[in-house]
Write a protein that holds these residues in place. Structure first.
Motif, short mmCIF file in Angstrom:
data_model
loop_
_atom_site.label_atom_id
_atom_site.label_comp_id
_atom_site.label_asym_id
_atom_site.label_seq_id
_atom_site.Cartn_x
_atom_site.Cartn_y
_atom_site.Cartn_z
N ALA A 128 -0.66 11.97 9.88
CA ALA A 128 -1.78 11.20 10.83
C ALA A 128 -2.31 10.26 10.07
CB ALA A 128 -2.73 12.15 11.32
N MET A 129 -2.79 10.26 8.83
CA MET A 129 -3.46 9.50 7.96
C MET A 129 -2.40 8.07 7.72
SD MET A 129 -6.25 8.39 7.01
CE MET A 129 -6.64 7.22 5.68
N ILE A 130 -1.19 8.58 7.24
CA ILE A 130 -0.14 7.87 6.95
C ILE A 130 0.00 6.84 8.28
CG2 ILE A 130 2.44 7.38 6.36
CD1 ILE A 130 1.85 9.69 4.43
N ASP A 131 0.36 7.36 9.35
CA ASP A 131 0.58 6.60 10.61
C ASP A 131 -0.56 5.72 10.87
OD1 ASP A 131 2.97 8.11 10.69
OD2 ASP A 131 2.53 9.66 11.98
N TRP A 132 -1.68 6.28 10.76
CA TRP A 132 -2.95 5.26 11.11
C TRP A 132 -2.75 4.17 10.15
CZ3 TRP A 132 -7.35 3.90 8.36
CH2 TRP A 132 -8.39 3.36 9.23
N LEU A 133 -2.84 4.28 9.04
CA LEU A 133 -3.01 3.28 8.04
C LEU A 133 -1.64 2.40 8.40
CD1 LEU A 133 -3.56 5.09 4.50
CD2 LEU A 133 -4.83 3.48 5.65
N VAL B 165 1.05 -1.10 0.18
CA VAL B 165 0.03 -0.11 -0.07
C VAL B 165 1.04 1.38 -0.13
CG1 VAL B 165 -1.64 1.36 1.14
CG2 VAL B 165 -1.62 -1.30 1.29
N TRP B 166 0.59 2.00 -0.76
CA TRP B 166 1.61 3.35 -1.14
C TRP B 166 0.87 4.57 -0.68
CZ3 TRP B 166 6.37 2.54 -2.68
CH2 TRP B 166 6.84 1.05 -3.07
N ALA B 167 1.52 5.71 -0.09
CA ALA B 167 0.88 6.81 0.55
C ALA B 167 1.69 7.76 -0.44
CB ALA B 167 1.20 7.09 1.79
N VAL B 168 1.10 8.32 -1.32
CA VAL B 168 1.76 9.49 -2.40
C VAL B 168 1.40 10.82 -1.92
CG1 VAL B 168 2.06 10.02 -4.63
CG2 VAL B 168 1.71 7.73 -4.18
N HIS B 169 2.53 11.69 -1.85
CA HIS B 169 2.09 13.04 -1.25
C HIS B 169 3.08 13.86 -2.22
CE1 HIS B 169 5.54 12.64 1.56
NE2 HIS B 169 4.57 11.27 1.90
N PRO B 170 2.95 15.08 -2.20
CA PRO B 170 3.65 16.01 -3.30
C PRO B 170 4.91 16.17 -2.78
CG PRO B 170 1.75 17.12 -2.59
CD PRO B 170 1.65 15.91 -1.97
N HIS B 171 5.36 16.13 -1.54
CA HIS B 171 6.84 16.65 -1.07
C HIS B 171 7.07 15.85 0.06
CE1 HIS B 171 10.55 18.56 -0.34
NE2 HIS B 171 10.44 19.27 -1.56
N VAL C 274 5.23 17.21 4.59
CA VAL C 274 4.05 16.43 4.80
C VAL C 274 3.03 16.98 5.97
CG1 VAL C 274 2.92 14.18 5.25
CG2 VAL C 274 5.13 14.37 4.13
N PRO C 275 1.91 17.45 5.47
CA PRO C 275 0.87 18.07 6.21
C PRO C 275 0.88 17.13 7.44
CG PRO C 275 0.34 18.69 4.05
CD PRO C 275 1.52 17.61 3.90
N LEU D 202 -2.76 -1.45 9.28
CA LEU D 202 -2.14 -2.41 8.37
C LEU D 202 -0.93 -3.42 8.95
CD1 LEU D 202 -2.45 -0.54 4.98
CD2 LEU D 202 -4.02 -2.33 6.17
N SER D 203 -0.24 -2.76 9.91
CA SER D 203 0.54 -3.61 10.61
C SER D 203 0.29 -4.71 11.74
CB SER D 203 1.73 -2.73 11.07
OG SER D 203 2.42 -2.07 10.21
N ALA D 204 -1.28 -4.31 12.11
CA ALA D 204 -1.71 -5.05 13.27
C ALA D 204 -1.82 -6.60 13.04
CB ALA D 204 -3.20 -4.49 13.26
#
Length: 61
Positions: A43-48, A27-33, A37-38, A52-54
């Motif tokens: 927070a969303m990346i950390d939550w995912l 699963v990839w999280a793609v963001h501009p820079h 990272v806002p 997904l590591s559970a």
């Protein structure tokens, strides 16, 4: 597996045709820079990552 992990581990469901299963993909999280990272995106990346590591969620390491 993500949606049915609990049912598989309890035996309510049985996996069939495991040898025909395609390989897992990440699963990839793609963001501009990456340096700016806002906080909401971070927070969303950390939550995912946490979800997904559970235990019971299969991943590739």
């Amino acid at each position: 597996d993500f949606y049915v992990a609990e049912a598989l581990s309890s035996g309510a469901l049985v996996s069939l045709l495991d040898e025909a299963r395609p390989p897992d993909e990440g699963v990839w999280a793609v963001h501009p820079h990456p340096r700016h990272v806002p906080p909401k995106v971070r927070a969303m990346i950390d939550w995912l990552h946490d979800r997904l590591s559970a235990p019971g969620v299969r991943n590739q390491g």
